[in-house]
Motif scaffolding. Structure first.
Motif, PDB file in Angstrom:
ATOM      1  N   VAL A  69       0.847  -1.195   0.000  1.00 14.56           N
ATOM      2  CA  VAL A  69       0.000   0.000   0.000  1.00 14.56           C
ATOM      3  C   VAL A  69       0.878   1.240   0.000  1.00 14.56           C
ATOM      4  CG1 VAL A  69      -1.956  -1.078   1.178  1.00 14.56           C
ATOM      5  CG2 VAL A  69      -0.166   0.029   2.528  1.00 14.56           C
ATOM      6  N   LEU A  70       0.340   2.315  -0.556  1.00 16.01           N
ATOM      7  CA  LEU A  70       0.994   3.617  -0.489  1.00 16.01           C
ATOM      8  C   LEU A  70       0.095   4.525   0.342  1.00 16.01           C
ATOM      9  CD1 LEU A  70       3.435   5.284  -1.607  1.00 16.01           C
ATOM     10  CD2 LEU A  70       1.857   6.161  -3.323  1.00 16.01           C
ATOM     11  N   ILE A  71       0.601   4.966   1.476  1.00 18.05           N
ATOM     12  CA  ILE A  71      -0.158   5.851   2.368  1.00 18.05           C
ATOM     13  C   ILE A  71       0.172   7.290   2.014  1.00 18.05           C
ATOM     14  CG2 ILE A  71      -0.514   6.572   4.752  1.00 18.05           C
ATOM     15  CD1 ILE A  71       0.169   3.731   5.625  1.00 18.05           C
TER      16      ILE A  71
ATOM     17  N   ARG B  41       0.363   7.006 -14.915  1.00 14.87           N
ATOM     18  CA  ARG B  41       1.242   7.550 -13.879  1.00 14.87           C
ATOM     19  C   ARG B  41       0.937   9.012 -13.577  1.00 14.87           C
ATOM     20  NH1 ARG B  41       6.999   6.837 -16.443  1.00 14.87           N
ATOM     21  NH2 ARG B  41       7.752   7.852 -14.548  1.00 14.87           N
ATOM     22  N   TYR B  42       0.137   9.665 -14.407  1.00 12.89           N
ATOM     23  CA  TYR B  42      -0.224  11.070 -14.177  1.00 12.89           C
ATOM     24  C   TYR B  42      -1.675  11.234 -13.717  1.00 12.89           C
ATOM     25  CZ  TYR B  42       4.235  12.210 -16.304  1.00 12.89           C
ATOM     26  OH  TYR B  42       5.586  12.302 -16.566  1.00 12.89           O
ATOM     27  N   SER B  43      -2.329  10.144 -13.368  1.00 15.79           N
ATOM     28  CA  SER B  43      -3.728  10.252 -12.928  1.00 15.79           C
ATOM     29  C   SER B  43      -4.096   9.106 -11.987  1.00 15.79           C
ATOM     30  CB  SER B  43      -4.664  10.255 -14.139  1.00 15.79           C
ATOM     31  OG  SER B  43      -4.450   9.110 -14.949  1.00 15.79           O
ATOM     32  N   ILE B  44      -3.262   8.869 -10.998  1.00 15.00           N
ATOM     33  CA  ILE B  44      -3.437   7.725 -10.102  1.00 15.00           C
ATOM     34  C   ILE B  44      -4.549   8.015  -9.090  1.00 15.00           C
ATOM     35  CG2 ILE B  44      -2.320   6.247  -8.400  1.00 15.00           C
ATOM     36  CD1 ILE B  44       0.371   7.152  -9.768  1.00 15.00           C
ATOM     37  N   PRO B  45      -5.629   7.231  -9.099  1.00  7.31           N
ATOM     38  CA  PRO B  45      -6.714   7.463  -8.131  1.00  7.31           C
ATOM     39  C   PRO B  45      -6.343   6.951  -6.748  1.00  7.31           C
ATOM     40  CG  PRO B  45      -7.225   5.571  -9.497  1.00  7.31           C
ATOM     41  CD  PRO B  45      -5.934   6.121 -10.013  1.00  7.31           C
ATOM     42  N   ARG B  46      -6.938   7.551  -5.729  1.00 15.86           N
ATOM     43  CA  ARG B  46      -6.662   7.148  -4.347  1.00 15.86           C
ATOM     44  C   ARG B  46      -7.961   7.027  -3.562  1.00 15.86           C
ATOM     45  NH1 ARG B  46      -3.161  11.821  -2.290  1.00 15.86           N
ATOM     46  NH2 ARG B  46      -4.465  12.957  -3.778  1.00 15.86           N
ATOM     47  N   ILE B  47      -7.993   6.069  -2.665  1.00 18.96           N
ATOM     48  CA  ILE B  47      -9.166   5.863  -1.817  1.00 18.96           C
ATOM     49  C   ILE B  47      -9.249   6.981  -0.782  1.00 18.96           C
ATOM     50  CG2 ILE B  47     -10.153   4.386  -0.031  1.00 18.96           C
ATOM     51  CD1 ILE B  47      -9.017   2.004  -1.610  1.00 18.96           C
ATOM     52  N   PHE B  48     -10.410   7.594  -0.673  1.00 19.83           N
ATOM     53  CA  PHE B  48     -10.640   8.668   0.293  1.00 19.83           C
ATOM     54  C   PHE B  48     -10.753   8.085   1.697  1.00 19.83           C
ATOM     55  CE2 PHE B  48     -13.701  11.145   2.807  1.00 19.83           C
ATOM     56  CZ  PHE B  48     -13.066  12.372   2.821  1.00 19.83           C
TER      57      PHE B  48
ATOM     58  N   GLU C  12     -12.332  -3.332   3.388  1.00 18.46           N
ATOM     59  CA  GLU C  12     -12.816  -3.704   2.057  1.00 18.46           C
ATOM     60  C   GLU C  12     -12.095  -2.927   0.970  1.00 18.46           C
ATOM     61  OE1 GLU C  12     -17.003  -3.935  -0.491  1.00 18.46           O
ATOM     62  OE2 GLU C  12     -17.006  -3.200   1.585  1.00 18.46           O
ATOM     63  N   TYR C  13     -11.916  -1.632   1.187  1.00 17.68           N
ATOM     64  CA  TYR C  13     -11.253  -0.800   0.177  1.00 17.68           C
ATOM     65  C   TYR C  13      -9.805  -1.233  -0.033  1.00 17.68           C
ATOM     66  CZ  TYR C  13     -15.114   2.619   0.189  1.00 17.68           C
ATOM     67  OH  TYR C  13     -16.328   3.252   0.048  1.00 17.68           O
ATOM     68  N   VAL C  14      -9.112  -1.529   1.058  1.00 19.78           N
ATOM     69  CA  VAL C  14      -7.718  -1.945   0.942  1.00 19.78           C
ATOM     70  C   VAL C  14      -7.604  -3.294   0.230  1.00 19.78           C
ATOM     71  CG1 VAL C  14      -5.666  -2.653   2.227  1.00 19.78           C
ATOM     72  CG2 VAL C  14      -6.938  -0.621   2.950  1.00 19.78           C
ATOM     73  N   LYS C  15      -8.470  -4.224   0.600  1.00 21.40           N
ATOM     74  CA  LYS C  15      -8.397  -5.563   0.008  1.00 21.40           C
ATOM     75  C   LYS C  15      -8.797  -5.570  -1.463  1.00 21.40           C
ATOM     76  CE  LYS C  15      -9.566  -8.112   4.266  1.00 21.40           C
ATOM     77  NZ  LYS C  15     -10.631  -8.917   4.910  1.00 21.40           N
ATOM     78  N   ASN C  16      -9.759  -4.714  -1.831  1.00 20.84           N
ATOM     79  CA  ASN C  16     -10.349  -4.793  -3.182  1.00 20.84           C
ATOM     80  C   ASN C  16     -10.237  -3.476  -3.942  1.00 20.84           C
ATOM     81  OD1 ASN C  16     -11.452  -7.526  -2.801  1.00 20.84           O
ATOM     82  ND2 ASN C  16     -12.761  -6.521  -1.289  1.00 20.84           N
ATOM     83  N   TYR C  17      -9.119  -2.805  -3.785  1.00 20.11           N
ATOM     84  CA  TYR C  17      -8.902  -1.481  -4.383  1.00 20.11           C
ATOM     85  C   TYR C  17      -9.333  -1.402  -5.850  1.00 20.11           C
ATOM     86  CZ  TYR C  17      -6.060   2.259  -6.529  1.00 20.11           C
ATOM     87  OH  TYR C  17      -5.622   3.332  -7.251  1.00 20.11           O
ATOM     88  N   LYS C  18      -8.879  -2.345  -6.658  1.00 23.63           N
ATOM     89  CA  LYS C  18      -9.146  -2.284  -8.101  1.00 23.63           C
ATOM     90  C   LYS C  18     -10.612  -2.501  -8.456  1.00 23.63           C
ATOM     91  CE  LYS C  18      -4.553  -3.637  -9.716  1.00 23.63           C
ATOM     92  NZ  LYS C  18      -3.789  -4.622 -10.531  1.00 23.63           N
ATOM     93  N   ALA C  19     -11.347  -3.156  -7.572  1.00 21.70           N
ATOM     94  CA  ALA C  19     -12.747  -3.478  -7.865  1.00 21.70           C
ATOM     95  C   ALA C  19     -13.725  -2.484  -7.254  1.00 21.70           C
ATOM     96  CB  ALA C  19     -13.067  -4.883  -7.367  1.00 21.70           C
ATOM     97  N   MET C  20     -13.210  -1.489  -6.549  1.00 24.39           N
ATOM     98  CA  MET C  20     -14.092  -0.569  -5.840  1.00 24.39           C
ATOM     99  C   MET C  20     -14.795   0.395  -6.802  1.00 24.39           C
ATOM    100  SD  MET C  20     -14.342  -1.031  -2.585  1.00 24.39           S
ATOM    101  CE  MET C  20     -14.536  -2.745  -3.074  1.00 24.39           C
ATOM    102  N   PRO C  21     -16.062   0.751  -6.512  1.00 24.01           N
ATOM    103  CA  PRO C  21     -16.792   1.712  -7.350  1.00 24.01           C
ATOM    104  C   PRO C  21     -16.198   3.105  -7.203  1.00 24.01           C
ATOM    105  CG  PRO C  21     -18.022   1.243  -5.359  1.00 24.01           C
ATOM    106  CD  PRO C  21     -16.856   0.292  -5.364  1.00 24.01           C
ATOM    107  N   GLN C  22     -16.530   3.994  -8.142  1.00 26.25           N
ATOM    108  CA  GLN C  22     -15.991   5.350  -8.119  1.00 26.25           C
ATOM    109  C   GLN C  22     -16.293   6.089  -6.815  1.00 26.25           C
ATOM    110  OE1 GLN C  22     -14.073   7.407 -10.394  1.00 26.25           O
ATOM    111  NE2 GLN C  22     -13.503   5.297 -10.860  1.00 26.25           N
ATOM    112  N   GLU C  23     -17.393   5.728  -6.162  1.00 29.40           N
ATOM    113  CA  GLU C  23     -17.760   6.386  -4.917  1.00 29.40           C
ATOM    114  C   GLU C  23     -16.672   6.243  -3.851  1.00 29.40           C
ATOM    115  OE1 GLU C  23     -20.178   8.727  -2.533  1.00 29.40           O
ATOM    116  OE2 GLU C  23     -20.346   8.258  -4.669  1.00 29.40           O
ATOM    117  N   ALA C  24     -15.929   5.154  -3.924  1.00 34.46           N
ATOM    118  CA  ALA C  24     -14.881   4.917  -2.941  1.00 34.46           C
ATOM    119  C   ALA C  24     -13.756   5.932  -3.044  1.00 34.46           C
ATOM    120  CB  ALA C  24     -14.322   3.504  -3.112  1.00 34.46           C
TER     121      ALA C  24
END
Length: 238
Positions: free
Chosen positions: A55-57, A193-200, A215-227
């Motif tokens: 993970v990247l914090i 590399r110029y538009s990396i999304p991050r979980i709020f 859930e967000y950490v485990k399933n980052y790639k599958a999370m909906p945009q709301e995340a």
């Protein structure tokens, strides 16, 4: 994507010290490796996969809660993080939110587990600026942060996640190698590399024994945009 760590939250993007520590302890107990920004950039440069359970914090803005609480709690656990600093407000106070001081930022940057990135000069919407204004926001922030920390600044995070093709071009022109967004607003024919999304990471991630956080950490790639949506909303005080 954290913002401020506080004992008493004032906004829904705040995370309490208690909850932050619990989240760090859960990551460690579940064998997650925290990457440094330098590690992250090397994997991106080489087109390599990130290590499993990595993970990247990140933290945006540069409030002094990162120095008072995040920095010592991370260091206590030998965990890494990156702090995206709004260079123009160092040593200043924004309402109830003091920002880090120059000396505090220097102390954070002196520990190689922690990286410093740019959050522009004034935290303004880059998509609303002229080309020259964009370059000034990006280049001056980079210059100030490098002067304070003595370390090269190769990364930035878009204020409120706002970017478009012209912004990305300005980011590249200003000497940044990588840029972080909030939601995925598209690549605009550029590398991810110029538009990396991050979980709020806001207060809601603490609910139900940190159910959403896990859930967000485990399933980052599958999370909906709301995340990934940034939610700024003051907490009503009694």
């Amino acid at each position: 994507m954290y913002h401020d760590i506080r004992t008493e939250p004032l906004n829904y993007f705040d995370v309490t010290v208690k909850d932050f520590c619990a989240q760090l302890d859960w990551l460690r107990a579940n064998n997650y490796e925290t990457l440094s920004l330098e590690d992250f950039i090397v994997y991106v440069r080489n087109g390599e996969s990130f290590p499993k359970n990595s993970v990247l914090i990140t933290f945006d803005d540069g409030y002094n809660g990162i120095y008072n609480y995040a920095f010592p709690e991370l260091r206590k656990r030998n965990m890494k993080a990156v702090f995206f600093i709004t260079a123009g407000v160092i040593d200043k106070v924004d309402g109830s939110y003091p920002h880090v001081t120059t000396s505090e930022l220097q102390e954070i940057a002196s520990d190689k587990n922690f990286s410093i990135g740019s959050h522009t000069l004034t935290h303004s919407n880059l998509t609303k600026m002229t080309h020259n204004e964009k370059i000034h926001e990006l280049s001056e922030s980079k210059r100030i942060l490098e002067q304070i920390t003595g370390r090269e600044v190769l990364s930035m995070a878009y204020p409120e996640g706002n970017y478009d093709k012209e912004v990305i071009e300005s980011v590249k022109e200003s000497g940044y190698e990588i840029a972080f967004a909030v939601q995925d607003r598209g690549l605009f024919d550029e590398s991810a590399r110029y538009s990396i999304p991050r979980i709020f990471a806001g207060m809601e991630l603490a609910q139900d024994n940190y159910k959403l956080f896990k859930e967000y950490v485990k399933n980052y790639k599958a999370m909906p945009q709301e995340a990934f949506k940034e939610r700024w909303q003051p907490i009503k005080q009694d």
